[in-house]
Design an enzyme around this catalytic site. Structure first.
Site, PDB file in Angstrom:
ATOM      1  N   GLU A 196       0.818  -1.223   0.000  1.00  0.00           N
ATOM      2  CA  GLU A 196       0.000   0.000   0.000  1.00  0.00           C
ATOM      3  C   GLU A 196       0.849   1.270   0.000  1.00  0.00           C
ATOM      4  O   GLU A 196       2.064   1.229   0.235  1.00  0.00           O
ATOM      5  CB  GLU A 196      -0.961   0.018   1.198  1.00  0.00           C
ATOM      6  N   ASP A 204     -16.521   5.800  14.478  1.00  0.00           N
ATOM      7  CA  ASP A 204     -15.317   5.730  13.653  1.00  0.00           C
ATOM      8  C   ASP A 204     -14.850   4.279  13.507  1.00  0.00           C
ATOM      9  O   ASP A 204     -14.197   3.723  14.385  1.00  0.00           O
ATOM     10  CB  ASP A 204     -14.205   6.601  14.260  1.00  0.00           C
ATOM     11  N   SER A 227     -12.989   1.914  10.550  1.00  0.00           N
ATOM     12  CA  SER A 227     -12.268   2.009   9.276  1.00  0.00           C
ATOM     13  C   SER A 227     -12.981   1.265   8.154  1.00  0.00           C
ATOM     14  O   SER A 227     -13.500   0.154   8.348  1.00  0.00           O
ATOM     15  CB  SER A 227     -10.862   1.428   9.440  1.00  0.00           C
ATOM     16  N   LYS A 250      -3.063  -1.791  15.802  1.00  0.00           N
ATOM     17  CA  LYS A 250      -2.477  -1.010  16.895  1.00  0.00           C
ATOM     18  C   LYS A 250      -3.503  -0.818  17.994  1.00  0.00           C
ATOM     19  O   LYS A 250      -4.696  -0.742  17.717  1.00  0.00           O
ATOM     20  CB  LYS A 250      -2.129   0.376  16.369  1.00  0.00           C
TER      21      LYS A 250
HETATM   22  N1  PSU Z   1      -2.178   1.570  10.625  1.00  0.00           N
HETATM   23  C1  PSU Z   1      -0.835   1.649  10.651  1.00  0.00           C
HETATM   24  N2  PSU Z   1      -0.176   2.331   9.673  1.00  0.00           N
HETATM   25  C2  PSU Z   1      -0.839   2.914   8.633  1.00  0.00           C
HETATM   26  C3  PSU Z   1      -2.273   2.802   8.605  1.00  0.00           C
HETATM   27  C4  PSU Z   1      -2.876   2.124   9.607  1.00  0.00           C
HETATM   28  O1  PSU Z   1      -0.221   1.129  11.557  1.00  0.00           O
HETATM   29  O2  PSU Z   1      -0.207   3.529   7.768  1.00  0.00           O
HETATM   30  C5  PSU Z   1      -3.015   3.380   7.441  1.00  0.00           C
HETATM   31  C6  PSU Z   1      -3.391   2.257   6.450  1.00  0.00           C
HETATM   32  O3  PSU Z   1      -3.312   2.774   5.144  1.00  0.00           O
HETATM   33  C7  PSU Z   1      -4.833   1.967   6.819  1.00  0.00           C
HETATM   34  C8  PSU Z   1      -5.311   3.350   7.159  1.00  0.00           C
HETATM   35  O4  PSU Z   1      -5.584   1.395   5.768  1.00  0.00           O
HETATM   36  O5  PSU Z   1      -4.253   3.930   7.888  1.00  0.00           O
HETATM   37  C9  PSU Z   1      -6.588   3.330   7.975  1.00  0.00           C
HETATM   38  O6  PSU Z   1      -7.076   4.626   8.070  1.00  0.00           O
HETATM   39  P1  PSU Z   1      -8.547   4.842   8.664  1.00  0.00           P
HETATM   40  O7  PSU Z   1      -8.432   4.478  10.106  1.00  0.00           O
HETATM   41  O8  PSU Z   1      -8.792   6.313   8.448  1.00  0.00           O
HETATM   42  O9  PSU Z   1      -9.470   3.981   7.877  1.00  0.00           O
HETATM   43 MN    MN Z   2     -11.966   6.532  10.443  1.00  0.00          MN
END
Ligand code: PSU
Ligand code: MN
Length: 304
Positions: A25, A139, A141, A160
């Protein structure tokens, strides 16, 4: 082929020949780590995949084109641009394509483009999940719903503890997403190999994982899978140190009113600063470890 998609020549010839390919990614480059370590890490991860016998395909959107496979120059550009590049998840793809802009793809968006290209195995650091306090913020993801619908296996080091790990696993269970822990019994918490939360199915070999994925897709049970690969013991962080930093970062995010897609990048950057950069070293080590496992899984899938 999809009129919006460019597959790099090396990736295309590997796919045509049935050789193993591993998707990577780009939000982790632009929003997950600071420059220049982000670009250096992305290039080192590609090298690890190659050394393990697979072809890397780093995924992003450049000039409105969906890209499966970037050049070294393109990876460096994304690293340097950092937060100036849009963080692109499922909902953002169409707008970025229509406007001809650049975008760094999250786990969700990377899965979508990988699937379009015919790539089934994807290595990253950590997935997004259910945030702490999601019962009021909502929230959650988009990565989790993507895992439920798109046929790509995501090799990660768990989630995490900026996230609510038990609720993330409940959500994945509801959505029917297989969760495998490689050589472990607890869901790994990214910086530490254990979270205290028992999870999914333990598998001890690459063959078992590949067999499960093949069975899932052959049965017509669409969707992805989470293959959680605990961080190696020598790269783990002290739980008290990392958890203290995470709690502090979350308190700051809520005090500053950080919302929506900015939450995860904000927390990642604060945790790195609050640990004096130690978390970044762990982060880099675990991504390499995941790339190696992903290459082995891709090879096993390609061999059958
Ligand atoms: N967790 C990590 N490093 C990252 C991300 C998540 O330890 O870089 C990034 C990834 O691209 C993941 C995104 O898909 O954050 C999730 O963001 P959100 O919580 O806004 O969906
Ligand atoms: Mn989010």
């Amino acid at each position: 082929m999809n009129q919006f998609l460019d597959i790099a020549p090396e990736v295309l010839s590997a796919l045509h020949a049935g050789r193993p390919v591993v998707a990577l990614e780009s939000t982790i480059i632009s929003h997950g780590m600071p420059y220049p370590r982000n670009a250096e890490t992305a290039l080192a991860v590609e090298k690890v995949v190659r050394e393990a016998g697979a072809v890397p395909a780093t995924i992003a959107i450049l000039g409105g084109r969906l890209k499966a496979g970037l050049t070294e120059g393109e990876i460096r550009r994304l690293g340097e641009a950092g937060h100036r590049v849009a963080k692109v998840s499922r909902r953002d793809i169409a707008g970025i394509v229509a406007s001809g802009a650049d975008g760094a793809t999250t786990v969700a968006a990377t899965m979508i483009i990988a699937a379009m290209a015919g790539i089934r195995v994807f290595a990253t650091g950590g997935i997004g999940g259910v945030h702490r306090g999601a019962e009021s913020s909502m929230d959650i993801s988009a990565d989790l719903d993507e895992l439920a619908r798109t046929d790509v296996a995501v090799i990660c080091a768990g989630a995490k503890s900026i996230l609510d790990i038990p609720r993330t696993l409940e959500y994945l269970e509801t959505k029917g997403v297989p969760v495998v822990v490689y050589r472990g019994d607890e869901f790994p918490a990214f910086y530490t190999s254990r979270s205290g939360v028992p999870a999914g199915t333990r598998m001890d070999s690459v063959g078992e994982i590949a067999a499960m994925l093949k069975a899932k897709w052959s049965l017509g049970l669409g969707g992805g899978a989470v293959i959680a690969n605990p961080i190696p013991a020598e790269n783990e962080m002290e739980p008290a140190v990392i958890n203290g930093a995470i709690d502090k970062a979350i308190a700051e995010a809520s005090k500053e009113g950080v919302r929506g897609k900015d939450v995860t990048p904000f927390l990642l950057a604060r945790v790195k600063d609050l640990t004096g950069g130690d978390s970044l070293e762990s982060n880099i080590a675990l991504v390499m470890n995941n790339a190696r496992l992903a290459a082995a899984i891709a090879e096993r899938l390609a061999a059958d």
